[in-house]
Write a protein that holds these residues in place. Structure first.
Motif, PDB file in Angstrom:
ATOM      1  N   GLU A 186     -11.806   8.333   1.952  1.00  0.00           N
ATOM      2  CA  GLU A 186     -10.350   8.172   1.990  1.00  0.00           C
ATOM      3  C   GLU A 186      -9.615   9.392   1.463  1.00  0.00           C
ATOM      4  OE1 GLU A 186     -12.432   6.203   0.469  1.00  0.00           O
ATOM      5  OE2 GLU A 186     -11.852   5.764  -1.593  1.00  0.00           O
ATOM      6  N   ARG A 233      -2.718  -0.238  -3.283  1.00  0.00           N
ATOM      7  CA  ARG A 233      -3.773   0.707  -2.949  1.00  0.00           C
ATOM      8  C   ARG A 233      -3.124   2.003  -2.518  1.00  0.00           C
ATOM      9  NH1 ARG A 233      -8.208  -1.939   0.936  1.00  0.00           N
ATOM     10  NH2 ARG A 233      -7.861  -0.068   2.150  1.00  0.00           N
ATOM     11  N   TRP A 240       0.854  -1.178   0.000  1.00  0.00           N
ATOM     12  CA  TRP A 240       0.000   0.000   0.000  1.00  0.00           C
ATOM     13  C   TRP A 240       0.889   1.227   0.000  1.00  0.00           C
ATOM     14  CZ3 TRP A 240      -4.460  -1.352   3.947  1.00  0.00           C
ATOM     15  CH2 TRP A 240      -5.173  -2.431   3.414  1.00  0.00           C
ATOM     16  N   TYR A 289      -9.019  10.907   5.164  1.00  0.00           N
ATOM     17  CA  TYR A 289      -8.099   9.789   5.325  1.00  0.00           C
ATOM     18  C   TYR A 289      -8.740   8.618   6.046  1.00  0.00           C
ATOM     19  CZ  TYR A 289      -5.279  13.675   4.033  1.00  0.00           C
ATOM     20  OH  TYR A 289      -4.813  14.764   3.383  1.00  0.00           O
ATOM     21  N   ARG A 312      -0.114   5.443   8.422  1.00  0.00           N
ATOM     22  CA  ARG A 312      -0.205   4.278   9.321  1.00  0.00           C
ATOM     23  C   ARG A 312      -0.531   3.006   8.543  1.00  0.00           C
ATOM     24  NH1 ARG A 312       1.492   6.207  13.715  1.00  0.00           N
ATOM     25  NH2 ARG A 312       0.268   7.499  15.093  1.00  0.00           N
ATOM     26  N   HIS A 313      -1.212   3.145   7.400  1.00  0.00           N
ATOM     27  CA  HIS A 313      -1.633   1.957   6.661  1.00  0.00           C
ATOM     28  C   HIS A 313      -0.607   1.549   5.603  1.00  0.00           C
ATOM     29  CE1 HIS A 313      -6.011   3.540   7.340  1.00  0.00           C
ATOM     30  NE2 HIS A 313      -5.334   3.401   8.446  1.00  0.00           N
ATOM     31  N   ALA A 314       0.403   2.397   5.371  1.00  0.00           N
ATOM     32  CA  ALA A 314       1.197   2.258   4.149  1.00  0.00           C
ATOM     33  C   ALA A 314       2.442   1.403   4.354  1.00  0.00           C
ATOM     34  CB  ALA A 314       1.590   3.623   3.639  1.00  0.00           C
ATOM     35  N   GLU A 366      -3.113   4.861  -0.155  1.00  0.00           N
ATOM     36  CA  GLU A 366      -3.719   5.070   1.145  1.00  0.00           C
ATOM     37  C   GLU A 366      -3.639   6.537   1.546  1.00  0.00           C
ATOM     38  OE1 GLU A 366      -5.343   3.206   3.424  1.00  0.00           O
ATOM     39  OE2 GLU A 366      -5.470   1.686   1.864  1.00  0.00           O
ATOM     40  N   GLY A 367      -4.587   6.957   2.364  1.00  0.00           N
ATOM     41  CA  GLY A 367      -4.578   8.339   2.824  1.00  0.00           C
ATOM     42  C   GLY A 367      -3.779   8.523   4.091  1.00  0.00           C
ATOM     43  N   SER A 368      -3.535   7.425   4.793  1.00  0.00           N
ATOM     44  CA  SER A 368      -2.872   7.549   6.087  1.00  0.00           C
ATOM     45  C   SER A 368      -1.541   6.797   6.067  1.00  0.00           C
ATOM     46  CB  SER A 368      -3.778   6.955   7.171  1.00  0.00           C
ATOM     47  OG  SER A 368      -3.042   6.750   8.340  1.00  0.00           O
ATOM     48  N   LEU A 414      -5.483   3.581  12.887  1.00  0.00           N
ATOM     49  CA  LEU A 414      -5.303   2.135  13.064  1.00  0.00           C
ATOM     50  C   LEU A 414      -4.100   1.683  12.245  1.00  0.00           C
ATOM     51  CD1 LEU A 414      -8.839   0.552  12.991  1.00  0.00           C
ATOM     52  CD2 LEU A 414      -7.516   1.367  14.891  1.00  0.00           C
ATOM     53  N   ASP A 415      -3.317   0.776  12.790  1.00  0.00           N
ATOM     54  CA  ASP A 415      -2.155   0.315  12.048  1.00  0.00           C
ATOM     55  C   ASP A 415      -2.008  -1.186  12.228  1.00  0.00           C
ATOM     56  OD1 ASP A 415      -1.329   1.211  14.844  1.00  0.00           O
ATOM     57  OD2 ASP A 415       0.230  -0.181  14.239  1.00  0.00           O
ATOM     58  N   LEU A 474      -5.735  -2.751  12.009  1.00  0.00           N
ATOM     59  CA  LEU A 474      -6.402  -2.471  10.737  1.00  0.00           C
ATOM     60  C   LEU A 474      -6.802  -3.778  10.068  1.00  0.00           C
ATOM     61  CD1 LEU A 474      -7.193  -0.182   8.831  1.00  0.00           C
ATOM     62  CD2 LEU A 474      -5.043  -0.534   7.663  1.00  0.00           C
TER      63      LEU A 474
END
Lengths: 181, 172, 159, 298
Positions: free
Chosen positions: D197, C53, C21, D201, C59-61, C55-57, D208-209, D213
């Motif tokens: 998104e 994908r 991501w 975001y 933290r998810h990437a 991602e906007g954050s 969440l990570d 998530l």
């Protein structure tokens, strides 16, 4: 048929002593203070645009022949060397010191030197400009003790329209060699 | 056109995606990495002068010059190629390669100046393209003269002038 | 036990390679690379085929894509965002700017290049790079991502 | 049928998780095809989950840590639990629970999401949580009214009896009202302000990570199964009596619902919070009210 309007400097080798006075006069004439002492005091570099050279027993100052259709003008990438009505000039402001003009000049009469332009020092092409800005005419002519240098203003020189001075010179060399044989 | 028609049109059109390793070939005039033909380079540094992002540097030593190029700094604008008076530069028509360490693509080429045939001094010599631009016809005399350093060319000029005078006097 | 563990590690590595991501960050560039980057999301190139994908954050990437020379104003944000990304993470520098500053180098507002602040794994040269080149760079980054150590759910190292 | 079977195997964990992943993939794939793209490969949600579960977790303050562990687990457990109540098979476990329990369990996940959003102390998380809470209120009015209409018409709160006894007219209108509520409960496009998104975001999910998530993605997948399953199982009164046949019918109906919802999501743009709420209170609630009126008079 074309008219060679421009003047050029001619040297009589019989009269030349090889004293380098013309070099000094040239260098001084292209300083801002127009005097040797002033130039030395202000720290300005003294660069002459003509050079006295010795070949066998002949001493001789050489400088630009002011070609009409000059190779240096043709190769200049920035238009810093250009042809005016009377002579071939260098605008040091536009010069990038690439040295292409020095590579193609058949007389070896143009050099890259350190000059001062608009208050800052840079490398630029320098060549004889016939002292066009000087009221008394070319400094070397004035300074030569034996009057070996003179400014020639050719009235009418019949030549091929497209041929440059440089090519005429080269043709002269060829003719000489044929004569020698 | 309503959104439903657009979606139906998309469905009818089918997938237009290129599967990953497939690629759109770059156009023929694509501006990729700058490449130098060192034999044609005269070391005039015109490329370094016009380079907007200082990717090209030309450093001059007494007997050699270095042409260095860092693609990491390059904007791929092609000004250097346009400015090169001897057409020594050209751009690859393909994408520059991916790299992993900073400065991995940077290159430096060193070339010794050719030596004067008269005095043996190293000097910048004009290439064929330059000669053709400077003279309407490049004769053998031009070739021989331009292989000499400027000082030797001056001496050659003196010699021929003295010779010309001598012949003139002899014929008078 | 050993075989099970190695199966787990292989599975995790494979999964990582299949679902990277992205987080895209412009550190003061001219938007040229950003437009090319967004071209990767278009139907023609479609990064989703690689499981990517956007991602906007952070933290998810997994992959941080940076474009632009790092400017004084974006430098703190860049470091914060890098610190916010959870561990196996790689950085892709898109275009000439993050690699060297390009035409913006030596500007008083530019503090880059990128590698002064965060470790960079892949450089995609170009100004801007073609979408193909960006895809290739991300594929390279995925290979790097696979080689990062595998940790279990509790954060314990397995390999 | 024993309740452990319903919870763990069908329609619980073992069925719901792969089915949820299939639905997530189908959603992304159909969306991609509608845009002439190729879309993600088949196994995508599975690898997303594996990757997220093995990312290194960030250290959080110890007080927060327990909530970040409990809330996703609670949401997942409650949503899987809600699945066991679905009246799919004639012998389903719906005997142990009814409509009220189903509504309660389905609502646990949005509440957990709101709590997680507020817990994050991030501006995006909090905005997302507020939007989620507002939309939950907006959607639950038609959702519960439609279910009440169904219950009243069939005279029972047991889902099994609703599925077999509800009259056709009421069932059709009420199920349409329920279908109206699905996009908002699944946070799908016209009503996706809560997890937008681009703008905020992903709202409450911003902070969440890693495995948190991952658990949330899993919960979302199971939510898909549960909510589409509710409509799928209430839509058909007929039960063959053979478990496998009923299960396949149920699964196919659910997938058809996924396709319908995705096409609607692909064709629409995101509405504002106020627009979404107004839509639900006007059209969704109106439809549910109509179902109630029909159930009263028929």
């Amino acid at each position: 048929m074309t008219q060679l309007k421009g003047p050029f400097l001619e040297v009589n080798p019989d009269l030349c002593l090889g004293c380098h006075t013309c070099e000094l006069a040239c260098a001084v004439a292209h300083t801002r203070s127009q005097s040797l002492i002033g130039a030395v005091l202000s720290g300005e570099a003294l660069t002459s645009r003509n050079q006295v050279l010795q070949v066998a027993d002949v001493r001789f100052p050489t400088q630009c022949r002011q070609c009409e259709d000059a190779p240096c003008v043709k190769v200049c990438p920035t238009g810093a060397t250009f042809r005016t009505e009377t002579y071939t000039a260098v605008n040091a402001n536009r010069c990038i010191a690439c040295g292409l003009c020095t590579m193609v000049c058949p007389f070896g009469a143009i050099h890259i030197a350190t000059v001062k332009v608009n208050g800052h020092t840079k490398r630029a092409a320098t060549k004889c400009d016939l002292c066009v800005d000087r009221p008394g005419g070319p400094a070397c002519v004035e300074a030569c003790p034996t009057k070996a240098i003179r400014l020639v203003v050719a009235k009418e020189v019949i030549q091929s329209a497209r041929r440059s001075t440089a090519e005429r010179y080269l043709e002269a060399i060829r003719v000489q060699r044929e004569l020698q044989k | 056109m309503s959104i439903w028609e657009i979606l139906a049109e998309n469905l009818r059109q089918g997938v237009v995606t290129l599967r990953y390793p497939q690629r759109v070939p770059p156009p023929a005039r694509y501006r990729g990495l700058v490449q130098i033909e060192l034999e044609d380079c005269v070391g005039c540094a015109s490329c370094a002068y016009v380079c907007v992002s200082a990717a090209i540097h030309v450093t001059e030593e007494r007997e050699t010059f270095c042409w260095s190029y860092d693609p990491a700094k390059c904007t791929f604008c092609g000004r250097c190629v346009d400015a090169c008076p001897t057409s020594a530069l050209q751009m690859q028509a393909e994408c520059p390669p991916i790299y992993h360490c900073a400065g991995a693509l940077a290159v430096t080429y060193t070339r010794a100046y050719p030596r004067c045939e008269g005095c043996g001094k190293p000097f910048k010599v004009a290439t064929q393209i330059l000669r053709q631009r400077a003279y309407t016809e490049v004769s053998g005399e031009v070739e021989t003269l331009l292989r000499l350093c400027p000082v030797c060319r001056q001496k050659e000029a003196i010699k021929s002038m003295v010779e010309a005078r001598r012949i003139k006097e002899a014929t008078r | 036990m050993e075989a099970k563990l190695s199966f787990f590690v292989h599975l995790v590595r494979y999964a990582r390679g299949r679902s990277p991501w992205l987080f895209h960050l412009n550190c003061g560039g001219c938007n040229g690379c950003d437009i090319e980057f967004l071209a990767c999301l278009t139907p023609r190139y479609d990064v989703e085929q690689l499981g990517i994908r956007l991602e906007g954050s952070p933290r998810h990437a997994d992959i941080l894509c940076v474009s632009g020379p790092v400017t004084r104003n974006t430098q703190a944000a860049l470091q914060t965002i890098y610190a916010q990304m959870p561990a196996p993470k790689v950085v892709v520098a898109i275009g000439s700017c993050p690699a060297s500053g390009n035409v913006f180098a030596d500007s008083p507002s530019v503090v880059g290049p990128l590698e002064k602040f965060i470790p960079v794994d892949v450089y995609v040269p170009g100004c801007p790079p073609r979408p193909n080149a960006i895809l290739e760079g991300i594929a390279n980054a995925i290979e790097q991502l696979k080689t990062k150590p595998v940790t279990g759910i509790g954060g314990k190292s397995h390999a | 049928m024993p309740s452990w079977f319903a919870l763990l195997i069908f329609p619980g964990f073992l069925y719901a998780v792969p089915m949820g992943w299939l639905m997530l993939w189908l959603e992304r794939k159909i969306l991609a095809r509608l845009q002439s793209r190729i879309g993600p490969p088949f196994y995508q949600p599975f690898f997303d989950f594996i990757k997220l579960m093995t990312k290194e977790p960030l250290r959080r303050a110890s007080g927060e840590d327990i909530f970040y562990l409990l809330l996703p687990l609670l949401a997942l457990g409650a949503t899987v639990g809600s699945l066991t109540l679905l009246p799919i098979l004639p012998s389903s476990a719906s005997a142990v629970g009814d409509l009220v329990l189903f509504v309660a369990l389905v609502e646990v996940a949005p509440i957990c999401l709101v709590l997680l959003g507020f817990l994050s102390r991030s501006i995006f998380g909090q905005v997302g949580a507020i939007r989620e809470a507002t939309l939950t209120i907006a959607t639950n009015l038609p959702f519960i009214t439609a279910l009440i209409a169904l219950a009243y018409a069939s005279g029972s709160l047991r889902l099994m009896e609703i599925a077999s006894n509800a009259p056709l007219a009421t069932r059709a209108i009420a199920l349409l009202a329920l279908l109206f509520c699905l996009p908002i409960k699944l946070r799908l496009n016209p009503f996706s302000v809560a997890n937008a998104e681009q703008e905020i975001y992903q709202g409450a999910l911003t902070e969440l990570d890693g495995w948190r998530l991952g658990l949330w993605e899993l919960t979302h997948a199971v939510e898909w199964v549960a909510l589409s399953g509710l409509i799928a199982s209430l839509a058909v009164p007929w039960r063959s009596g053979q478990a496998i046949l009923d299960a396949i019918l149920f699964a196919l109906l659910s997938l058809v619902l996924v396709v319908v919802l995705t096409v609607i999501a692909g064709a629409t743009a995101r509405l504002k919070l106020l627009q979404a709420s107004r839509f639900y209170w006007r059209w969704g609630f109106g439809l549910a009210l109509l179902a109630l009126v029909v159930s009263l008079f028929l």
